[in-house]
Design a protein around this motif. Structure first.
Motif, PDB file in Angstrom:
ATOM      1  N   UNK A 181       4.254  10.251  -3.991  1.00 26.63           N
ATOM      2  CA  UNK A 181       4.136  11.214  -2.892  1.00 26.63           C
ATOM      3  C   UNK A 181       5.141  10.950  -1.771  1.00 26.63           C
ATOM      4  N   UNK A 182       5.288   9.666  -1.390  1.00 33.39           N
ATOM      5  CA  UNK A 182       6.132   9.368  -0.233  1.00 33.39           C
ATOM      6  C   UNK A 182       7.579   9.040  -0.614  1.00 33.39           C
ATOM      7  N   UNK A 183       7.847   8.951  -1.902  1.00 34.80           N
ATOM      8  CA  UNK A 183       9.194   8.696  -2.439  1.00 34.80           C
ATOM      9  C   UNK A 183       9.803   7.371  -1.964  1.00 34.80           C
ATOM     10  N   UNK A 238       0.839  -1.206   0.000  1.00 39.44           N
ATOM     11  CA  UNK A 238       0.000   0.000   0.000  1.00 39.44           C
ATOM     12  C   UNK A 238       0.869   1.250   0.000  1.00 39.44           C
ATOM     13  N   UNK A 239       1.961   1.216   0.756  1.00 41.51           N
ATOM     14  CA  UNK A 239       2.887   2.349   0.772  1.00 41.51           C
ATOM     15  C   UNK A 239       3.450   2.585  -0.626  1.00 41.51           C
ATOM     16  N   UNK A 240       3.753   1.502  -1.328  1.00 41.75           N
ATOM     17  CA  UNK A 240       4.301   1.627  -2.684  1.00 41.75           C
ATOM     18  C   UNK A 240       3.312   2.244  -3.670  1.00 41.75           C
ATOM     19  N   UNK A 241       2.015   2.086  -3.418  1.00 42.65           N
ATOM     20  CA  UNK A 241       1.032   2.680  -4.332  1.00 42.65           C
ATOM     21  C   UNK A 241       1.070   4.209  -4.270  1.00 42.65           C
ATOM     22  N   UNK A 242       1.657   4.750  -3.228  1.00 43.71           N
ATOM     23  CA  UNK A 242       1.782   6.205  -3.059  1.00 43.71           C
ATOM     24  C   UNK A 242       3.230   6.661  -3.238  1.00 43.71           C
ATOM     25  N   UNK A 243       4.003   5.899  -3.983  1.00 51.89           N
ATOM     26  CA  UNK A 243       5.447   6.172  -4.090  1.00 51.89           C
ATOM     27  C   UNK A 243       5.761   7.538  -4.696  1.00 51.89           C
ATOM     28  N   UNK A 282      10.447   0.217  -4.080  1.00 46.76           N
ATOM     29  CA  UNK A 282      10.656  -1.156  -3.625  1.00 46.76           C
ATOM     30  C   UNK A 282      12.072  -1.300  -3.073  1.00 46.76           C
ATOM     31  N   UNK A 283      13.022  -0.722  -3.772  1.00 48.59           N
ATOM     32  CA  UNK A 283      14.416  -0.795  -3.334  1.00 48.59           C
ATOM     33  C   UNK A 283      14.600  -0.079  -1.987  1.00 48.59           C
ATOM     34  N   UNK A 284      13.986   1.074  -1.832  1.00 52.58           N
ATOM     35  CA  UNK A 284      14.084   1.824  -0.578  1.00 52.58           C
ATOM     36  C   UNK A 284      13.506   1.051   0.595  1.00 52.58           C
ATOM     37  N   UNK A 285      12.372   0.406   0.364  1.00 52.87           N
ATOM     38  CA  UNK A 285      11.763  -0.409   1.422  1.00 52.87           C
ATOM     39  C   UNK A 285      12.672  -1.590   1.750  1.00 52.87           C
ATOM     40  N   UNK A 286      13.280  -2.190   0.730  1.00 53.39           N
ATOM     41  CA  UNK A 286      14.213  -3.289   0.958  1.00 53.39           C
ATOM     42  C   UNK A 286      15.390  -2.866   1.810  1.00 53.39           C
ATOM     43  N   UNK A 287      15.915  -1.685   1.520  1.00 51.66           N
ATOM     44  CA  UNK A 287      17.063  -1.160   2.277  1.00 51.66           C
ATOM     45  C   UNK A 287      16.692  -0.909   3.739  1.00 51.66           C
ATOM     46  N   UNK A 288      15.490  -0.376   3.960  1.00 49.17           N
ATOM     47  CA  UNK A 288      15.051  -0.069   5.328  1.00 49.17           C
ATOM     48  C   UNK A 288      14.675  -1.333   6.095  1.00 49.17           C
TER      49      UNK A 288
END
Length: 119
Positions: free
Chosen positions: A66-68, A59-64, A71-77
């Motif tokens: 706006x929220x920048x 769901x967060x990715x559907x707003x990428x 998938x790669x950023x989420x993987x890193x975090x």
């Protein structure tokens, strides 16, 4: 912080190496099947939490835009937050790459691994 402070990661220690081996699989279909099999073998609380978390991250990715968050950023975090080896074998840099790739892959293949949303 909740996931980082768990006594054992969401991906239990005994699953670390099998997930790393699965992400190294060259064939995409075999990689999906290997990941799906491992996820299904997780203890039920881990599996259910993981399913909920990855659906939320989708769901967060559907707003990428706006929220920048990519998938790669989420993987890193989330990679090093959700899975880490029980013992540090000095391969921290390699582990980090695999941790990120595993989270990215499960996020991308979430529907295939956990089934369609809503189930």
């Amino acid at each position: 912080m909740f996931f980082r402070e768990l006594p054992e990661p969401l991906f239990p220690y005994r699953f670390f190496e099998p997930f790393v081996e699965a992400i190294k699989t060259k064939d995409q279909k075999q990689r999906v099947q290997a990941m799906k099999k491992l996820v299904q073998q997780l203890p039920k609380p881990n599996h259910d939490t993981m399913k909920l978390l990855f659906r939320h991250l989708q769901k967060i990715l559907t707003k990428s835009l706006k929220n920048l968050m990519s998938t790669q950023g989420i993987g890193i975090v989330f990679g090093p937050t959700l899975l880490w080896p029980e013992l540090d074998s000095g391969n921290m840099a390699f582990n980090l790459v695999y941790q990120n790739q595993i989270v990215e892959f499960i996020l991308i293949e979430c529907s295939e691994i956990f089934g369609p949303a809503g189930k």
